[in-house]
Design a protein around this motif. Structure first.
Motif, PDB file in Angstrom:
ATOM      1  N   ILE A  69       0.847  -1.189   0.000  1.00 19.76           N
ATOM      2  CA  ILE A  69       0.000   0.000   0.000  1.00 19.76           C
ATOM      3  C   ILE A  69       0.882   1.237   0.000  1.00 19.76           C
ATOM      4  CG2 ILE A  69      -1.701   1.316   1.314  1.00 19.76           C
ATOM      5  CD1 ILE A  69      -2.743  -1.357   2.388  1.00 19.76           C
ATOM      6  N   VAL A  70       0.609   2.115  -0.943  1.00 19.88           N
ATOM      7  CA  VAL A  70       1.333   3.380  -1.036  1.00 19.88           C
ATOM      8  C   VAL A  70       0.584   4.470  -0.285  1.00 19.88           C
ATOM      9  CG1 VAL A  70       2.113   5.187  -2.639  1.00 19.88           C
ATOM     10  CG2 VAL A  70       2.428   2.762  -3.225  1.00 19.88           C
ATOM     11  N   ASP A  71      -0.737   4.396  -0.307  1.00 16.93           N
ATOM     12  CA  ASP A  71      -1.527   5.474   0.255  1.00 16.93           C
ATOM     13  C   ASP A  71      -2.876   4.973   0.751  1.00 16.93           C
ATOM     14  OD1 ASP A  71      -2.029   8.528   0.421  1.00 16.93           O
ATOM     15  OD2 ASP A  71      -3.771   7.773  -0.665  1.00 16.93           O
ATOM     16  N   ARG A  72      -3.348   5.559   1.816  1.00 15.71           N
ATOM     17  CA  ARG A  72      -4.705   5.423   2.362  1.00 15.71           C
ATOM     18  C   ARG A  72      -5.069   3.981   2.705  1.00 15.71           C
ATOM     19  NH1 ARG A  72      -8.706   5.583   5.157  1.00 15.71           N
ATOM     20  NH2 ARG A  72     -10.519   6.918   4.826  1.00 15.71           N
ATOM     21  N   PRO A  73      -4.365   3.356   3.649  1.00  9.53           N
ATOM     22  CA  PRO A  73      -4.725   1.996   4.051  1.00  9.53           C
ATOM     23  C   PRO A  73      -6.109   1.922   4.677  1.00  9.53           C
ATOM     24  CG  PRO A  73      -3.167   2.942   5.597  1.00  9.53           C
ATOM     25  CD  PRO A  73      -3.246   3.897   4.442  1.00  9.53           C
ATOM     26  N   VAL A  74      -6.815   0.836   4.407  1.00  4.79           N
ATOM     27  CA  VAL A  74      -8.157   0.603   4.948  1.00  4.79           C
ATOM     28  C   VAL A  74      -8.154  -0.773   5.608  1.00  4.79           C
ATOM     29  CG1 VAL A  74     -10.600   0.298   4.412  1.00  4.79           C
ATOM     30  CG2 VAL A  74      -9.283   2.064   3.232  1.00  4.79           C
ATOM     31  N   SER A  75      -8.345  -0.801   6.915  1.00  4.71           N
ATOM     32  CA  SER A  75      -8.377  -2.069   7.642  1.00  4.71           C
ATOM     33  C   SER A  75      -9.733  -2.742   7.461  1.00  4.71           C
ATOM     34  CB  SER A  75      -8.109  -1.828   9.129  1.00  4.71           C
ATOM     35  OG  SER A  75      -9.199  -1.137   9.721  1.00  4.71           O
ATOM     36  N   ILE A  76      -9.802  -4.011   7.813  1.00  6.06           N
ATOM     37  CA  ILE A  76     -11.089  -4.714   7.782  1.00  6.06           C
ATOM     38  C   ILE A  76     -12.096  -4.064   8.743  1.00  6.06           C
ATOM     39  CG2 ILE A  76     -12.240  -6.906   8.220  1.00  6.06           C
ATOM     40  CD1 ILE A  76     -10.667  -6.813   5.598  1.00  6.06           C
ATOM     41  N   PRO A  77     -11.711  -3.678   9.973  1.00  7.77           N
ATOM     42  CA  PRO A  77     -12.660  -2.932  10.813  1.00  7.77           C
ATOM     43  C   PRO A  77     -13.133  -1.631  10.173  1.00  7.77           C
ATOM     44  CG  PRO A  77     -10.922  -3.823  12.180  1.00  7.77           C
ATOM     45  CD  PRO A  77     -10.510  -4.079  10.755  1.00  7.77           C
ATOM     46  N   ASP A  78     -12.258  -0.938   9.450  1.00  8.61           N
ATOM     47  CA  ASP A  78     -12.674   0.274   8.744  1.00  8.61           C
ATOM     48  C   ASP A  78     -13.705  -0.054   7.663  1.00  8.61           C
ATOM     49  OD1 ASP A  78     -10.905   1.811  10.236  1.00  8.61           O
ATOM     50  OD2 ASP A  78      -9.332   1.784   8.700  1.00  8.61           O
ATOM     51  N   PHE A  79     -13.466  -1.162   6.955  1.00 10.10           N
ATOM     52  CA  PHE A  79     -14.392  -1.572   5.902  1.00 10.10           C
ATOM     53  C   PHE A  79     -15.754  -1.913   6.503  1.00 10.10           C
ATOM     54  CE2 PHE A  79     -15.942  -4.151   2.337  1.00 10.10           C
ATOM     55  CZ  PHE A  79     -15.520  -3.385   1.262  1.00 10.10           C
ATOM     56  N   HIS A  80     -15.754  -2.623   7.622  1.00 12.23           N
ATOM     57  CA  HIS A  80     -17.004  -2.931   8.318  1.00 12.23           C
ATOM     58  C   HIS A  80     -17.695  -1.653   8.786  1.00 12.23           C
ATOM     59  CE1 HIS A  80     -17.349  -7.405   9.420  1.00 12.23           C
ATOM     60  NE2 HIS A  80     -16.553  -7.307   8.378  1.00 12.23           N
ATOM     61  N   ALA A  81     -16.916  -0.729   9.320  1.00 10.68           N
ATOM     62  CA  ALA A  81     -17.502   0.526   9.795  1.00 10.68           C
ATOM     63  C   ALA A  81     -18.151   1.295   8.652  1.00 10.68           C
ATOM     64  CB  ALA A  81     -16.421   1.385  10.458  1.00 10.68           C
ATOM     65  N   THR A  82     -17.561   1.209   7.469  1.00 10.16           N
ATOM     66  CA  THR A  82     -18.125   1.884   6.299  1.00 10.16           C
ATOM     67  C   THR A  82     -19.464   1.268   5.917  1.00 10.16           C
ATOM     68  OG1 THR A  82     -15.882   2.363   5.513  1.00 10.16           O
ATOM     69  CG2 THR A  82     -17.669   2.547   3.914  1.00 10.16           C
ATOM     70  N   ILE A  83     -19.536  -0.062   5.920  1.00  9.81           N
ATOM     71  CA  ILE A  83     -20.801  -0.734   5.632  1.00  9.81           C
ATOM     72  C   ILE A  83     -21.854  -0.330   6.670  1.00  9.81           C
ATOM     73  CG2 ILE A  83     -21.959  -2.976   5.487  1.00  9.81           C
ATOM     74  CD1 ILE A  83     -19.291  -4.152   4.499  1.00  9.81           C
ATOM     75  N   CYS A  84     -21.466  -0.397   7.942  1.00  9.54           N
ATOM     76  CA  CYS A  84     -22.417  -0.058   9.007  1.00  9.54           C
ATOM     77  C   CYS A  84     -22.903   1.376   8.882  1.00  9.54           C
ATOM     78  CB  CYS A  84     -21.768  -0.282  10.371  1.00  9.54           C
ATOM     79  SG  CYS A  84     -21.550  -2.010  10.821  1.00  9.54           S
ATOM     80  N   TRP A  85     -21.977   2.310   8.716  1.00  6.71           N
ATOM     81  CA  TRP A  85     -22.362   3.721   8.672  1.00  6.71           C
ATOM     82  C   TRP A  85     -23.259   4.021   7.477  1.00  6.71           C
ATOM     83  CZ3 TRP A  85     -22.437   6.954  12.446  1.00  6.71           C
ATOM     84  CH2 TRP A  85     -22.558   8.326  12.216  1.00  6.71           C
ATOM     85  N   SER A  86     -23.005   3.353   6.342  1.00 11.20           N
ATOM     86  CA  SER A  86     -23.852   3.573   5.168  1.00 11.20           C
ATOM     87  C   SER A  86     -25.281   3.115   5.427  1.00 11.20           C
ATOM     88  CB  SER A  86     -23.288   2.837   3.946  1.00 11.20           C
ATOM     89  OG  SER A  86     -23.455   1.440   4.068  1.00 11.20           O
ATOM     90  N   LEU A  87     -25.446   2.134   6.344  1.00  9.99           N
ATOM     91  CA  LEU A  87     -26.776   1.613   6.686  1.00  9.99           C
ATOM     92  C   LEU A  87     -27.352   2.273   7.934  1.00  9.99           C
ATOM     93  CD1 LEU A  87     -25.905  -2.075   5.926  1.00  9.99           C
ATOM     94  CD2 LEU A  87     -27.810  -0.861   4.860  1.00  9.99           C
TER      95      LEU A  87
END
Length: 437
Positions: free
Chosen positions: A390-408
């Protein structure tokens, strides 16, 4: 400004503060826009449904959503297996076999900087992506589908909150949330939920007698409500009886859809995606559809050795179904309220193994988010010349889950309870802020 955001561009656009920029350094799962435990200062998501497309086996980022210079498996030259093509998003290319998705990429977002540390174990990596956490000896964590079911419930009467069209196992299950928030499992698109229908010999009168007997059994065990086995069984029976009626069964009548649309979706995987749309229309909140069911290349997305030879067939099948799903939801005026997630347990390295395939790589790989009322048409994160780092803007699995949750509309920091133990919905995850700007 290109939509493939890096930190310098985002800072210039005013999207990041200097403090947030420092927090986004690679190797840290700290938030871009919030301190640990602080309230999320982002517009709350407005999605009502989620369709989670699961590419079991590990879909390689370098051969799909993050193409690089072409390699050569015969010469063992590292690189992409296929050519790259331009898309509807300026500056972003994808694999040539994602040609239909390329035309609707402005309704989608590629997250190229997903990462975790599980490499060798498919089961452990699958659990990590579904639950957002490593396995634990004392707690069985709920899947993202069960969390959504628990927090939002069904959006309609007489339908389940969570449907799984794929492979049932504990990684997709409710964990400590209990059977009430588990999935309804479907085996195919043709027969529908046959397990929910009464056999012909069970008349309404017989069913009424059975329900009366069940009520007596419930009363007998009322003093044992602390017994989780009894409670879970009771919740499952109650849910099944609700779904046994004709209304839910009508959702599975795919023959009522136009032949032209069904043909655009493609084969069995595409028909499952069409069914997922119909399930969401009926009020189902979360649908997971597995795409390793056909094993067109003999190995699914687990492309070691000769499995690579027909990987393009898998990519093409995904491409047709995904692009049609996006267009179909848009035509049904459902795209803004339906989040599509394309997820996999890990990616693939740029180099080729002895048999011409690829191994496992979890340090940098791609997943996709589409629709859902997000700010679409972005490419989040970037990787090096071989998609290995990764060169820029890492996204962890918890971040990915948080994105799904927040969108809902779900707070990813809310605490649930495993007995008396508080467990936050995500393991310190924070939504990808750019998608909600």
């Amino acid at each position: 400004m290109p939509v493939n955001l890096n930190r310098r561009q985002a800072l210039a656009a005013g999207a990041l503060t200097a403090g947030a920029l420092a927090a986004s350094s690679f190797g840290s799962s700290r938030p871009l826009f919030a301190n640990e435990g602080a309230a999320i200062k982002l517009p709350k998501g407005k999605a009502e449904h989620c369709i989670f497309l699961w590419l079991g086996g590990g879909a390689g980022q370098i051969d799909t959503w993050d193409p690089k210079a072409q390699g050569d498996p015969t010469a063992k030259k590292a690189g992409s297996m296929y050519k790259a093509i331009d898309t509807a998003v300026a500056g972003t290319q994808v694999c040539e076999f994602l040609s239909r998705s390329a035309t609707v990429l402005d309704r989608m977002n590629i997250v190229r900087s997903v990462h975790h540390e599980v490499i060798d174990e498919h089961a452990a990596a699958t659990n990590r992506v579904h639950t957002g956490r490593p396995t634990a000896g004392t707690v069985v964590y709920p899947s993202i589908g069960s969390i959504v079911a628990h927090e939002r419930g069904a959006a309609g009467e007489g339908v389940p909150a969570y449907v799984l069209i794929g492979y049932p196992n504990v990684t997709r299950g409710p964990g400590f949330l209990g059977a009430k928030h588990s999935y309804i499992y479907l085996t195919d698109t043709k027969s529908g939920p046959v397990g929910l229908s009464r056999p012909p010999e069970i008349t309404s009168e017989r069913q009424a007698r059975r329900e009366k007997l069940l009520a007596e059994v419930r009363q007998h065990y009322s003093a044992a409500k602390t017994d989780e086995t009894i409670k879970n069984y009771d919740a499952t029976i109650e849910e099944m009886l609700k779904l046994a009626g004709p209304n839910f069964g009508k959702v599975f009548a795919l023959e009522n859809e136009a032949d032209t649309l069904r043909n655009r979706y493609g084969g069995e995987f595409g028909q499952r995606c069409l069914l997922a749309r119909r399930l969401c229309q009926s009020g189902v909140r979360f649908v997971e559809v597995s795409h390793n069911l056909n094993f067109l290349n003999g190995t699914g997305w687990d492309v070691h050795n000769d499995g690579m030879l027909k990987q393009h067939d898998l990519i093409t099948e995904l491409d047709h179904a995904l692009a049609t799903l996006v267009e179909d939801l848009e035509q049904q005026k459902m795209l803004d309220k339906t989040l599509i997630v394309v997820a996999t347990e890990f990616g693939r390295p740029a180099g080729f193994d002895g048999g011409g395939g690829r191994g496992h790589h979890s340090k940098s790989y791609s997943m996709v988010l589409a629709g859902g009322g997000l700010k679409n048409g972005l490419t989040i994160g970037s990787t090096d010349e071989l998609a290995m780092k990764i060169v820029d803007r890492p996204v962890s699995i918890p971040d990915f889950h948080a994105t799904i949750c927040w969108s809902l509309g779900i707070d990813p920091h809310k605490e649930l309870y495993a007995g008396d133990r508080p467990v936050p919905i995500t393991d310190g995850g924070h939504p990808i802020a750019e998608l909600f700007a």
